[in-house]
Design an enzyme around this catalytic site. Structure first.
Site, PDB file in Angstrom:
ATOM      1  N   ALA A  37       0.926  -1.193  -0.206  1.00 36.33           N
ATOM      2  CA  ALA A  37      -0.226   0.196  -0.100  1.00 36.33           C
ATOM      3  C   ALA A  37       0.740   1.610   0.027  1.00 36.33           C
ATOM      4  CB  ALA A  37      -0.862   0.429   0.819  1.00 36.33           C
ATOM      5  N   ASP A  38       0.791   2.290  -0.894  1.00 37.10           N
ATOM      6  CA  ASP A  38       1.287   3.312  -0.839  1.00 37.10           C
ATOM      7  C   ASP A  38       0.210   4.250  -0.482  1.00 37.10           C
ATOM      8  OD1 ASP A  38      -0.892   3.889  -3.165  1.00 37.10           O
ATOM      9  OD2 ASP A  38       0.858   4.499  -4.844  1.00 37.10           O
ATOM     10  N   SER A  39       1.142   5.507  -0.373  1.00 30.94           N
ATOM     11  CA  SER A  39      -0.322   6.957   0.332  1.00 30.94           C
ATOM     12  C   SER A  39      -1.957   7.478  -0.052  1.00 30.94           C
ATOM     13  CB  SER A  39       0.503   8.210   0.763  1.00 30.94           C
ATOM     14  OG  SER A  39       1.039   8.003  -0.838  1.00 30.94           O
TER      15      SER A  39
ATOM     16  N   ASP B 146      -2.591   4.229  -1.693  1.00 28.15           N
ATOM     17  CA  ASP B 146      -3.669   3.114  -1.281  1.00 28.15           C
ATOM     18  C   ASP B 146      -4.344   3.045   0.280  1.00 28.15           C
ATOM     19  OD1 ASP B 146      -3.519   1.965  -3.828  1.00 28.15           O
ATOM     20  OD2 ASP B 146      -1.237   1.192  -2.823  1.00 28.15           O
ATOM     21  N   ALA B 147      -3.621   4.560   1.103  1.00 26.45           N
ATOM     22  CA  ALA B 147      -4.050   4.159   2.326  1.00 26.45           C
ATOM     23  C   ALA B 147      -5.050   4.924   2.352  1.00 26.45           C
ATOM     24  CB  ALA B 147      -2.933   5.255   2.719  1.00 26.45           C
TER      25      ALA B 147
END
Length: 74
Positions: free
Chosen positions: A32-34, A36-37
């Site tokens: 997860a990247d930002s 995705d968060a």
């Protein structure tokens, strides 16, 4: 609560359910990247009716962090 969060994570991130454990790192283990968060937070709010404030979300590193927060604040 873990099962609900796991299901949302699997749907949002497209990862295998077996990969989603309480100890799994959102970034390192689940990729997860930002962005995705943020999308995950929206999906959690839609599914569970509880939003995680951005400042709290930034401190969450594992699936367990999310589950614990939701259990304490839902």
């Amino acid at each position: 609560m873990f099962e609900k969060v796991r299901d949302v994570i699997v749907e949002s991130l497209g990862c295998d359910a077996e990969m989603v454990t309480m100890e799994a790192s959102l970034a390192d283990d689940l990729g997860a990247d930002s962005i995705d968060a943020v999308e995950l937070n929206i999906a959690l709010e839609d599914t569970l009716g509880t939003a995680i404030p951005d400042e709290a979300l930034a401190d969450m590193k594992t699936v367990g962090d999310i589950v614990n927060y939701l259990e304490q604040n839902a």
